[in-house]
Design an enzyme around this catalytic site. Structure first.
Site, short mmCIF file in Angstrom:
data_model
loop_
_atom_site.label_atom_id
_atom_site.label_comp_id
_atom_site.label_asym_id
_atom_site.label_seq_id
_atom_site.Cartn_x
_atom_site.Cartn_y
_atom_site.Cartn_z
N GLU A 133 56.37 -41.82 51.21
CA GLU A 133 56.48 -40.41 51.62
C GLU A 133 55.45 -39.60 50.84
OE1 GLU A 133 60.40 -39.07 50.62
OE2 GLU A 133 61.30 -40.80 51.63
N LYS A 135 54.46 -36.69 48.30
CA LYS A 135 55.13 -36.03 47.17
C LYS A 135 54.75 -34.55 47.24
CE LYS A 135 55.95 -36.41 42.22
NZ LYS A 135 55.95 -34.99 41.97
N ASP A 137 54.49 -30.66 46.49
CA ASP A 137 54.38 -29.92 45.23
C ASP A 137 55.10 -28.58 45.35
OD1 ASP A 137 53.69 -29.56 42.66
OD2 ASP A 137 51.58 -29.10 43.02
N CYS A 427 18.79 -9.90 29.24
CA CYS A 427 20.24 -9.75 29.38
C CYS A 427 20.55 -8.93 30.62
CB CYS A 427 20.79 -9.06 28.14
SG CYS A 427 22.47 -8.48 28.35
N CYS A 430 22.00 -5.32 29.24
CA CYS A 430 21.21 -4.33 28.48
C CYS A 430 19.71 -4.51 28.66
CB CYS A 430 21.58 -4.38 27.00
SG CYS A 430 21.00 -5.89 26.19
N CYS A 450 24.61 -3.88 23.02
CA CYS A 450 24.69 -4.23 24.45
C CYS A 450 26.06 -3.80 24.98
CB CYS A 450 24.50 -5.74 24.61
SG CYS A 450 24.91 -6.33 26.26
#
Ligand code: IVH
Length: 693
Positions: A133, A135, A137, A427, A430, A450
Site C-alpha cells: 500500500e 504510506k 503522509d 554589493c 550599497c 551597508c
C-alpha cells in the site's frame, strides 16, 4: 532552601533501576531538545535542524513513552504538541493500541525483514501473499462505528490514549457518517487523515489573498486542522481520509486476508486507496516500490513510502507485535524527493555580517512537502562547480529538509544562448565593491554602513533569542531604517516615538506596546546583550559563559586577552575574537552609546554578590530530576558561590549532583571516579564548602 524532602543518593545506588534511569534521562534530554527545536521552528521561525532530524527525535520520544508508560511526564511536549493536555479534547483510550511501523530504508533492509519474518514462522507456513500500500503522509486516526453509525474519532496520541476529535472528523466529507446496511456491531477503522496537494495550494492561495500567513506543508496543516477547537474551521480545510486497517471489531464477517479486508471496507462505503495491490512473489513487491517511486509526483497527495503487509490474517496473528510495531508489516521509506523547475535568475543576498550568498530564484515548485521559490547556492565556487545558469532547468531537492537545494542543471534542456553566471563585483544593496578574501570561499561586502547589514544587525539584536523586543519584526526594522529612525542598535533606545505615532499603521496601543517592549529590554541580562551584539563566534552559550565572568559592560570594555584566556571553556579563537571586538574603536563607541542610553546590563550572576564564595575552584555537574529545585536553580546556586557547573562530566569535575534518572552522566562519573552527591550533601556543600561527615 528551606525544609524540603531530599533523598540521599550515594555512589553505586543506581544499579537496580539502571535501565529505567537511562531511559528516563534520555526522555528528559529528548523533551528538552524537542522543546528547544519547537521553539526555534514555531516561535522564531528559524529552525536549526532539518524536519527529518526533528522527526527522528519526535519519534524516539513517542516510542520511548509508549514503551515505558510509567516514565510519562505530564509536561512532555508529546502531551502538549501532540495531544491531550492544554487541548480542548477529551482523552480516548484505544481499545486496540495504535501502533507504529518499523522502517526499511533500502531493498537490503527489506529483504532481511522478509527473512526475519519467515524465520520466525519457522518454516511452519510460508508467506504466500503480500499486500503493498502507499504510506500516506498525514496523521493516523481511529474512527469507531457502532451499528454502522460513526460514534467517535480519535487521534493516535501516544498509541494508548488519543484525543477525541469526533466533531472535527465529522466535517471530513470522505468519511461516511453511516456505513452500509451490513455493518458490524462494532468497527474501528484506522486510517490517515491528510490534506491533498491541490487543497493545500488552494488554502494557501486564499490565505495569501487575505494577507494571512501561509502554511508550510500539507502534513502539518492537516494535523493543525484536525486539532481545531472549532470544527467549523476544520470544515473549511478540505481534509481527506484513507482507510487501511481495522482496530477493535465485533460482528464482522470472517475474512482471511488483509487485501480482502480492504475490499470489504470499501464495500462499507469507506475510502480505500486504489493503489493497494496483492502479490504472491516478494520480487513483485519490489517492482511495486520502483513503480511508486516513479509515479509519486502524479498523485494529488503526499506519500513518504510504501507499506508492505503480510496478507494472511492468521499469520499476522501468529507473528504478533513488539511494543512498538507489528512484525507483519514494514514501511519502506522512499528516498528524498527531487523535482525539476526553471531557474529564473541567480541573485546575491547580504547577511548581517556582510557575507554575500548567491541564491537561485526558481519558478515555484512543490517539493519535499512545501513550495519552494528560492534555494541557496552557498558560494561562488558552488555555482561554478554545479554550473547552474539563469534559464536552466534545474533539479531541486528538499529531502523533507528545511533548506532547499539546487542539485544540478538538466543539460539536455539548456537554452542555446546560456552563459555561465558571474558573481557580481558590487554589493546589490550599497553598490560598494565586494571582496573575496584570500583562501576563503565566502565573498563579503565590507561596508559596515551597508543598509542590508544595518538591517541584519538590528533584526538579530531584537530577535527572540537575543534582546527579545516584541513588536519589532522585520518589516518594522525595514521601515525604521529606511525612515532614518535607527541606524545602529543603540538608536533603538532613543527612538522617536512621536514620529512613529504619526506613521501609517501605528495606533496608540501599538506605540505604547513598542515603548514598553523597548523599556523592558533595557534590563535584559548581560549574556543576552553579548549575544545580541553579533560578536563573531559568540553564540548564546558562549555569551552566557562570558557574562558569568564579567560584571558588566564597563568591565568588558577594559577586557584584557588574559582575562578571556582564563575562562574555562572559552577557546583561544573565541577569546581572540571577543578581545578584538571590544578593542575595536567603533564597537567601543557603540557600547558607550548603549551605556549612556541606560542599557548597562549586569551579569545575572554577580561575583561580587553577598553570597559567600564557598565553591571557589569546585566544579559540580548537575543531572537528573532534583526534588527541591530545578537543575537551572542548582547551577545558579553553584555559580553564585564561585563554583563552576558545566554541562558534562570530565576528569576535572569535583562532584556530580544527581537527582532521579541521572543516566549517562552517572556512567561518566563512575569512569572518572567522581563522587556522586544528593541534594542533602549538596546543601551541606554549598553552606560549608565540604561534604557532610
Ligand atoms: S498500517 C499497526 N498502512 O504510518 C500499524 N499505516 O509510520 C498500522 N501510515 O502510524 C499502520 N499509511 O499513521 C499503515 N497504508 C498504511 C499507512 C500507514 C500511512 C502511517 C500510520 C502509522 C505510520 C507509521
Amino acid at each position: 532552601m528551606g525544609q524540603r524532602y531530599y533523598r540521599t543518593v550515594t555512589k553505586g545506588d543506581f544499579s537496580e533501576e539502571k535501565n529505567d534511569k537511562k531511559v528516563s534521562s534520555r526522555l528528559d534530554e529528548l523533551r528538552e531538545l524537542i522543546r528547544h527545536h519547537n521553539d526555534l521552528y514555531h516561535g522564531q521561525g528559524a529552525p536549526e535542524i532539518p524536519d527529518s532530524d526533528f522527526d527522528l527525535l519526535w519519534r524516539e520520544l513517542l516510542d520511548l513513552e509508549q514503551k515505558y508508560p510509567h516514565l510519562a511526564d505530564l509536561n512532555s511536549p508529546s502531551t502538549t504538541v501532540g495531544s491531550r493536555n492544554n487541548t480542548p479534547f477529551a482523552e480516548v483510550e484505544h481499545r486496540v493500541p495504535m501502533q507504529s511501523l518499523d522502517n526499511a530504508f533500502d531493498i537490503e533492509q527489506l529483504n532481511s525483514w522478509v527473512d526475519k519474518v519467515e524465520r520466525r514462522l519457522d518454516g511452519e507456513q510460508k508467506i504466500s501473499t503480500w499486500v503493498c500500500e502507499l504510506k500516506f503522509d498525514g496523521l493516523a486516526v481511529s474512527i469507531r462505528y457502532e451499528k454502522g453509525q460513526l460514534v467517535q474519532a480519535a487521534t493516535r496520541g501516544n498509541g494508548i490514549i488519543g484525543e477525541d476529535v469526533t466533531e472535527n472528523v465529522l466535517t471530513i466529507s470522505d468519511v461516511p457518517k453511516t456505513l452500509t446496511k451490513e455493518a458490524p456491531e462494532i468497527l474501528e477503522v484506522r486510517g490517515e487523515v491528510y490534506l491533498g496537494i491541490e487543497a493545500f495550494n488552494a488554502l494557501n492561495r486564499s490565505r495569501e489573498s487575505l494577507n494571512e500567513p501561509t502554511f508550510a506543508n500539507p502534513r502539518n496543516t492537516a494535523a493543525g486542522s484536525l486539532r481545531q477547537k472549532d470544527s467549523k474551521v476544520t470544515a473549511t480545510r478540505n481534509l481527506s481520509f484513507w482507510a487501511y486497517q481495522i482496530g477493535e471489531t465485533k460482528g464482522s464477517p470472517e475474512i482471511g486476508g488483509h487485501f480482502e479486508t480492504l475490499h470489504w471496507l470499501r464495500e462499507l462505503g469507506l475510502p480505500v486507496n486504489e493503489h493497494a495491490e496483492k502479490f504472491t512473489d516478494f520480487e513483485e513487491a519490489i517492482s511495486y516500490i520502483e513503480n511508486i517511486e516513479k509515479m509519486r509526483h502524479d498523485l494529488d497527495y503526499e506519500i513518504d513510502g510504501v507499506v508492505i503487509k503480510v496478507d494472511d490474517l492468521a499469520l499476522q496473528k501468529q507473528l504478533g507485535a513488539t511494543a512498538r510495531a507489528p512484525r507483519w508489516a514494514i514501511a519502506y521509506k522512499l528516498p528524498p524527493e527531487e523535482r525539476t523547475t526553471r531557474l529564473i535568475d541567480i541573485e546575491v543576498s547580504i547577511g548581517p555580517g556582510g557575507q554575500a550568498t548567491p541564491f537561485a530564484k526558481l519558478e515555484p515548485v512543490f517539493v519535499g512537502g512545501s513550495t519552494v521559490g528560492t534555494a541557496t547556492l552557498h558560494n561562488a565556487d558552488q555555482v561554478k562547480e554545479k554550473d547552474v545558469r539563469p534559464g536552466d532547468l534545474v533539479v531541486v531537492r528538499k529531502a523533507g529538509d528545511v533548506i532547499p537545494e539546487v542539485l544540478r542543471p538538466v543539460m539536455s534542456e539548456r537554452p542555446a544562448n546560456s552563459r555561465p553566471w558571474k558573481f557580481p563585483t558590487s554589493c546589490p544593496a550599497c553598490k560598494k565593491q565586494l571582496e573575496r578574501r584570500e583562501g576563503e570561499a565566502a565573498t563579503f561586502c565590507n561596508n559596515y554602513e551597508c543598509p542590508r547589514q544595518i538591517r541584519g544587525r538590528i533584526e538579530h539584536f531584537v530577535s527572540r533569542g537575543a534582546m527579545d523586543i516584541e513588536g519589532f519584526g522585520e518589516q518594522r526594522v525595514d521601515l525604521f531604517v529606511s525612515e532614518g529612525l535607527i541606524n545602529d542598535v543603540s538608536d533603538i533606545f532613543r527612538i522617536d516615538f512621536e514620529r512613529i505615532s504619526e506613521m501609517e499603521g501605528f495606533g496608540k496601543l501599538s506605540v505604547t506596546n513598542l515603548r514598553n517592549a523597548i523599556e523592558e529590554a533595557r534590563s535584559r541580562d548581560l549574556g543576552r546583550l553579548l549575544f545580541a551584539l553579533r560578536i563573531p563566534h559568540v553564540g548564546t552559550t558562549v555569551a552566557q559563559l562570558i557574562a558569568e565572568n564579567f560584571q558588566d559592560l564597563e568591565e568588558l570594555k577594559k577586557v584584557q586577552m588574559q582575562d578571556l584566556e582564563a575562562i574555562d571553556g572559552l577557546g583561544p579563537k573565541i577569546a581572540a575574537s571577543v578581545f578584538e571586538w571590544f578593542t575595536n574603536e567603533r564597537n567601543g563607541v557603540l557600547i558607550s552609546k548603549l551605556q549612556d542610553l541606560g542599557v548597562n546590563p549586569k551579569s545575572e550572576i554577580s561575583l561580587s554578590s553577598d553570597v559567600e564564595k564557598t565553591l571557589l575552584g569546585v566544579t559540580i555537574v548537575v543531572t537528573g530530576k532534583l526534588q527541591g529545585l530545578s537543575r537551572e536553580e542548582a547551577r545558579k546556586i553553584i555559580k553564585e558561590r564561585g563554583g563552576k557547573s558545566p554541562g558534562s562530566v570530565s576528569a576535572k569535575t569535583t562532584y556530580l549532583l544527581a537527582g532521579e534518572g541521572g543516566g549517562s552522566k552517572l556512567d561518566q562519573a563512575e569512569k572518572f571516579d567522581i563522587p556522586v552527591i544528593d541534594e542533602t550533601a549538596f546543601e551541606h556543600l554549598i553552606k560549608k564548602g565540604d561534604l557532610p561527615e
